[in-house]
Design a protein around this motif. Sequence first.
Motif, mmCIF file in Angstrom:
data_model
loop_
_atom_site.group_PDB
_atom_site.id
_atom_site.type_symbol
_atom_site.label_atom_id
_atom_site.label_comp_id
_atom_site.label_asym_id
_atom_site.label_seq_id
_atom_site.Cartn_x
_atom_site.Cartn_y
_atom_site.Cartn_z
ATOM 1 N N LEU A 245 9.563 25.104 -20.081
ATOM 2 C CA LEU A 245 9.613 24.684 -21.482
ATOM 3 C C LEU A 245 9.842 25.883 -22.386
ATOM 4 N N ALA A 246 9.135 26.979 -22.127
ATOM 5 C CA ALA A 246 9.329 28.195 -22.921
ATOM 6 C C ALA A 246 10.753 28.717 -22.775
ATOM 7 N N TRP A 247 11.275 28.672 -21.556
ATOM 8 C CA TRP A 247 12.655 29.115 -21.301
ATOM 9 C C TRP A 247 13.643 28.280 -22.112
ATOM 10 N N ASP A 248 13.440 26.950 -22.123
ATOM 11 C CA ASP A 248 14.319 26.054 -22.883
ATOM 12 C C ASP A 248 14.217 26.346 -24.387
ATOM 13 N N LEU A 249 13.017 26.584 -24.881
ATOM 14 C CA LEU A 249 12.844 26.869 -26.308
ATOM 15 C C LEU A 249 13.537 28.175 -26.679
ATOM 16 N N LEU A 250 13.434 29.171 -25.844
ATOM 17 C CA LEU A 250 14.121 30.447 -26.116
ATOM 18 C C LEU A 250 15.627 30.269 -26.078
ATOM 19 N N ALA A 251 16.126 29.480 -25.146
ATOM 20 C CA ALA A 251 17.565 29.267 -25.013
ATOM 21 C C ALA A 251 18.125 28.541 -26.237
ATOM 22 N N THR A 252 17.376 27.564 -26.801
ATOM 23 C CA THR A 252 17.869 26.857 -27.976
ATOM 24 C C THR A 252 17.799 27.713 -29.228
ATOM 25 N N GLU A 253 16.833 28.630 -29.327
ATOM 26 C CA GLU A 253 16.744 29.529 -30.483
ATOM 27 C C GLU A 253 17.879 30.527 -30.480
ATOM 28 N N LEU B 68 0.844 -1.188 0.000
ATOM 29 C CA LEU B 68 0.000 0.000 0.000
ATOM 30 C C LEU B 68 0.883 1.244 0.000
ATOM 31 N N PRO B 69 0.804 2.057 -1.065
ATOM 32 C CA PRO B 69 1.639 3.262 -1.107
ATOM 33 C C PRO B 69 1.021 4.384 -0.279
ATOM 34 N N GLU B 70 1.847 5.339 0.061
ATOM 35 C CA GLU B 70 1.364 6.556 0.707
ATOM 36 C C GLU B 70 0.734 7.421 -0.390
ATOM 37 N N ILE B 71 -0.415 8.012 -0.136
ATOM 38 C CA ILE B 71 -1.089 8.874 -1.107
ATOM 39 C C ILE B 71 -1.083 10.287 -0.540
ATOM 40 N N VAL B 72 -0.404 11.203 -1.263
ATOM 41 C CA VAL B 72 -0.196 12.563 -0.760
ATOM 42 C C VAL B 72 -0.510 13.593 -1.845
ATOM 43 N N PRO B 73 -0.833 14.817 -1.434
ATOM 44 C CA PRO B 73 -1.018 15.885 -2.421
ATOM 45 C C PRO B 73 0.329 16.396 -2.925
ATOM 46 N N ALA B 74 0.347 16.873 -4.155
ATOM 47 C CA ALA B 74 1.568 17.443 -4.731
ATOM 48 C C ALA B 74 1.952 18.718 -3.993
ATOM 49 N N ALA B 75 3.223 18.908 -3.773
ATOM 50 C CA ALA B 75 3.708 20.081 -3.035
ATOM 51 C C ALA B 75 3.414 21.377 -3.786
ATOM 52 N N LEU B 76 3.496 21.349 -5.117
ATOM 53 C CA LEU B 76 3.276 22.561 -5.901
ATOM 54 C C LEU B 76 1.801 22.806 -6.207
ATOM 55 N N GLY B 77 0.973 21.831 -5.939
ATOM 56 C CA GLY B 77 -0.460 22.000 -6.169
ATOM 57 C C GLY B 77 -0.780 22.347 -7.609
ATOM 58 N N ASP B 78 -1.584 23.375 -7.787
ATOM 59 C CA ASP B 78 -2.073 23.755 -9.102
ATOM 60 C C ASP B 78 -1.043 24.523 -9.923
ATOM 61 N N THR B 79 0.058 24.950 -9.321
ATOM 62 C CA THR B 79 1.044 25.763 -10.037
ATOM 63 C C THR B 79 2.063 24.935 -10.822
ATOM 64 N N ALA B 80 2.068 23.623 -10.650
ATOM 65 C CA ALA B 80 3.063 22.785 -11.319
ATOM 66 C C ALA B 80 2.988 22.912 -12.841
ATOM 67 N N GLY B 81 1.790 22.921 -13.391
ATOM 68 C CA GLY B 81 1.634 23.049 -14.841
ATOM 69 C C GLY B 81 2.164 24.375 -15.355
ATOM 70 N N CYS B 82 1.900 25.447 -14.633
ATOM 71 C CA CYS B 82 2.390 26.770 -15.031
ATOM 72 C C CYS B 82 3.913 26.819 -14.994
ATOM 73 N N LEU B 83 4.490 26.260 -13.944
ATOM 74 C CA LEU B 83 5.949 26.237 -13.844
ATOM 75 C C LEU B 83 6.568 25.402 -14.962
ATOM 76 N N GLY B 84 5.957 24.264 -15.264
ATOM 77 C CA GLY B 84 6.451 23.420 -16.344
ATOM 78 C C GLY B 84 6.385 24.117 -17.691
ATOM 79 N N ALA B 85 5.288 24.814 -17.952
ATOM 80 C CA ALA B 85 5.150 25.549 -19.214
ATOM 81 C C ALA B 85 6.185 26.661 -19.303
ATOM 82 N N GLY B 86 6.419 27.339 -18.190
ATOM 83 C CA GLY B 86 7.433 28.398 -18.173
ATOM 84 C C GLY B 86 8.830 27.861 -18.435
#
Length: 77
Positions: free
Chosen positions: A66-74, A46-64
């Motif tokens: 990704l955009a940073w990486d795309l700008l850096a490669t360009e 039985l695993p421990e079931i926990v909420p994500a530490a970043l909550g709802d902001t994880a997607g926004c941080l990930g998108a940011g």
Amino acid sequence: ADGLLIAVTLLDPRTLIIGGGLAEAGETLFTPLRAAVAERVTFQALPEIVPAALGDTAGCLGAGLLAWDLLATEVSA
């Protein structure tokens, strides 16, 4: 709970992290979810079931990031 049980069976995680808007429900979600998963496990640990530490902001941080990486490669191309 059924979907999580499939993940537990296939991957054998020690911890299941639930994120996004769903995790904002807090213990209203997690208490019955933990009980439902515990009812369904047979041979799995039985695993421990926990909420994500970043909550709802994880997607926004990930998108940011990704955009940073795309700008850096360009710029370096």
